[in-house]
Scaffold this motif. Structure first.
Motif, PDB file in Angstrom:
ATOM      1  N   UNK A 131       0.943  -1.393  -0.264  1.00  0.00           N
ATOM      2  CA  UNK A 131      -0.098  -0.197   0.079  1.00  0.00           C
ATOM      3  C   UNK A 131       1.101   1.738  -0.110  1.00  0.00           C
ATOM      4  N   UNK A 132       0.137   2.202   0.358  1.00  0.00           N
ATOM      5  CA  UNK A 132       0.963   3.639   0.844  1.00  0.00           C
ATOM      6  C   UNK A 132       2.269   3.490   0.949  1.00  0.00           C
ATOM      7  N   UNK A 133       2.707   2.881   2.416  1.00  0.00           N
ATOM      8  CA  UNK A 133       3.597   2.697   3.353  1.00  0.00           C
ATOM      9  C   UNK A 133       4.735   2.006   2.780  1.00  0.00           C
ATOM     10  N   UNK A 134       4.041   1.080   2.239  1.00  0.00           N
ATOM     11  CA  UNK A 134       4.927   0.116   1.674  1.00  0.00           C
ATOM     12  C   UNK A 134       6.191   0.202   0.467  1.00  0.00           C
ATOM     13  N   UNK A 135       4.705   0.980  -0.705  1.00  0.00           N
ATOM     14  CA  UNK A 135       5.483   2.318  -1.763  1.00  0.00           C
ATOM     15  C   UNK A 135       6.718   2.268  -1.176  1.00  0.00           C
ATOM     16  N   UNK A 136       6.048   4.140  -0.257  1.00  0.00           N
ATOM     17  CA  UNK A 136       6.698   4.741  -0.471  1.00  0.00           C
ATOM     18  C   UNK A 136       8.394   4.555   0.521  1.00  0.00           C
ATOM     19  N   UNK A 137       8.190   3.503   1.139  1.00  0.00           N
ATOM     20  CA  UNK A 137       9.344   2.588   1.480  1.00  0.00           C
ATOM     21  C   UNK A 137      10.096   2.235   0.640  1.00  0.00           C
ATOM     22  N   UNK A 138       9.737   1.898  -0.371  1.00  0.00           N
ATOM     23  CA  UNK A 138      10.686   1.442  -1.503  1.00  0.00           C
ATOM     24  C   UNK A 138      11.193   2.512  -2.472  1.00  0.00           C
ATOM     25  N   UNK A 139       9.995   3.303  -2.284  1.00  0.00           N
ATOM     26  CA  UNK A 139      11.080   5.041  -3.063  1.00  0.00           C
ATOM     27  C   UNK A 139      11.968   4.562  -2.302  1.00  0.00           C
ATOM     28  N   UNK A 140      12.153   5.581  -1.087  1.00  0.00           N
ATOM     29  CA  UNK A 140      12.898   5.506  -0.432  1.00  0.00           C
ATOM     30  C   UNK A 140      14.067   4.509  -0.237  1.00  0.00           C
ATOM     31  N   UNK A 141      13.905   3.422   0.048  1.00  0.00           N
ATOM     32  CA  UNK A 141      15.095   2.458   0.148  1.00  0.00           C
ATOM     33  C   UNK A 141      15.904   1.856  -0.731  1.00  0.00           C
ATOM     34  N   UNK A 142      14.428   0.988  -2.101  1.00  0.00           N
ATOM     35  CA  UNK A 142      15.182   1.027  -3.219  1.00  0.00           C
ATOM     36  C   UNK A 142      15.939   1.852  -4.140  1.00  0.00           C
ATOM     37  N   UNK A 143      14.787   2.748  -4.099  1.00  0.00           N
ATOM     38  CA  UNK A 143      15.156   3.835  -5.406  1.00  0.00           C
ATOM     39  C   UNK A 143      16.217   5.016  -5.560  1.00  0.00           C
ATOM     40  N   UNK A 144      15.383   5.200  -3.598  1.00  0.00           N
ATOM     41  CA  UNK A 144      17.292   5.808  -3.379  1.00  0.00           C
ATOM     42  C   UNK A 144      16.474   7.594  -3.452  1.00  0.00           C
ATOM     43  N   UNK A 145      15.046   7.719  -3.250  1.00  0.00           N
ATOM     44  CA  UNK A 145      14.993   8.621  -3.578  1.00  0.00           C
ATOM     45  C   UNK A 145      13.562   9.277  -2.650  1.00  0.00           C
ATOM     46  N   UNK A 146      12.541  10.072  -2.809  1.00  0.00           N
ATOM     47  CA  UNK A 146      12.628  11.563  -1.617  1.00  0.00           C
ATOM     48  C   UNK A 146      10.962  10.659  -2.019  1.00  0.00           C
ATOM     49  N   UNK A 147       9.951  10.201  -1.629  1.00  0.00           N
ATOM     50  CA  UNK A 147       8.202   9.610  -2.081  1.00  0.00           C
ATOM     51  C   UNK A 147       7.712  11.028  -1.383  1.00  0.00           C
ATOM     52  N   UNK A 148       8.429  12.112  -0.745  1.00  0.00           N
ATOM     53  CA  UNK A 148       7.794  13.002   0.921  1.00  0.00           C
ATOM     54  C   UNK A 148       7.513  14.630  -0.377  1.00  0.00           C
ATOM     55  N   UNK A 149       8.642  14.253  -1.811  1.00  0.00           N
ATOM     56  CA  UNK A 149       9.754  15.667  -2.579  1.00  0.00           C
ATOM     57  C   UNK A 149       8.462  16.034  -3.311  1.00  0.00           C
ATOM     58  N   UNK A 150       6.849  15.211  -3.564  1.00  0.00           N
ATOM     59  CA  UNK A 150       6.616  15.960  -4.370  1.00  0.00           C
ATOM     60  C   UNK A 150       6.409  14.956  -5.994  1.00  0.00           C
ATOM     61  N   UNK A 151       7.613  13.790  -5.745  1.00  0.00           N
ATOM     62  CA  UNK A 151       8.012  13.014  -7.001  1.00  0.00           C
ATOM     63  C   UNK A 151       6.731  11.723  -7.540  1.00  0.00           C
ATOM     64  N   UNK A 152       6.406  12.007  -8.598  1.00  0.00           N
ATOM     65  CA  UNK A 152       5.318  11.191  -9.292  1.00  0.00           C
ATOM     66  C   UNK A 152       6.038   9.866  -9.387  1.00  0.00           C
ATOM     67  N   UNK A 153       5.670   8.651  -8.696  1.00  0.00           N
ATOM     68  CA  UNK A 153       6.263   7.540  -9.151  1.00  0.00           C
ATOM     69  C   UNK A 153       5.215   6.577  -9.895  1.00  0.00           C
TER      70      UNK A 153
END
Length: 108
Positions: free
Chosen positions: A22-44
């Motif tokens: 869900x939201x939190x799991x995908x946000x963790x993927x963005x941060x931990x696996x992709x090295x991006x900030x999910x709270x920056x306004x980025x669209x993934x």
């Protein structure tokens, strides 16, 4: 449709993810696996293993928004599976979400 910001990046996570996240799991993927900030306004944009479903994660300034789409027939057009992300233009993003071949969208 959730429309990303004009100036903020839009990326595809090119490796398929577990669509039970869900939201939190995908946000963790963005941060931990992709090295991006999910709270920056980025669209993934995330792809399913079968390629017929997408999940889109966006921070809208007050919370995470997740959109899910499944095509009734066919598959979305995807880049080759690899690690990391691939950046998309807004026009390519809109074509992808519509189920069109976004690779044919080019800037004039």
């Amino acid at each position: 449709m959730i429309v990303p910001g004009q100036r903020l990046p839009i990326v595809i996570a090119v490796k398929p993810v577990d669509f039970r996240r869900g939201h939190d799991g995908l946000a963790a993927t963005v941060q931990n696996e992709l090295g991006l900030d999910p709270y920056s306004g980025l669209t993934v944009v995330f792809r399913s293993k079968r390629g017929d479903r997408i999940k889109i994660l966006v921070w809208d300034g007050s919370g995470l928004v997740m959109t899910y789409k499944r095509l009734e027939a066919g598959e979305f057009v995807w880049p080759r599976i690899s690690e990391g992300v691939m950046r998309l233009s807004r026009a390519q993003y809109e074509a992808l979400v519509e189920g069109l071949d976004w690779k044919r969208v080019v800037a004039r």
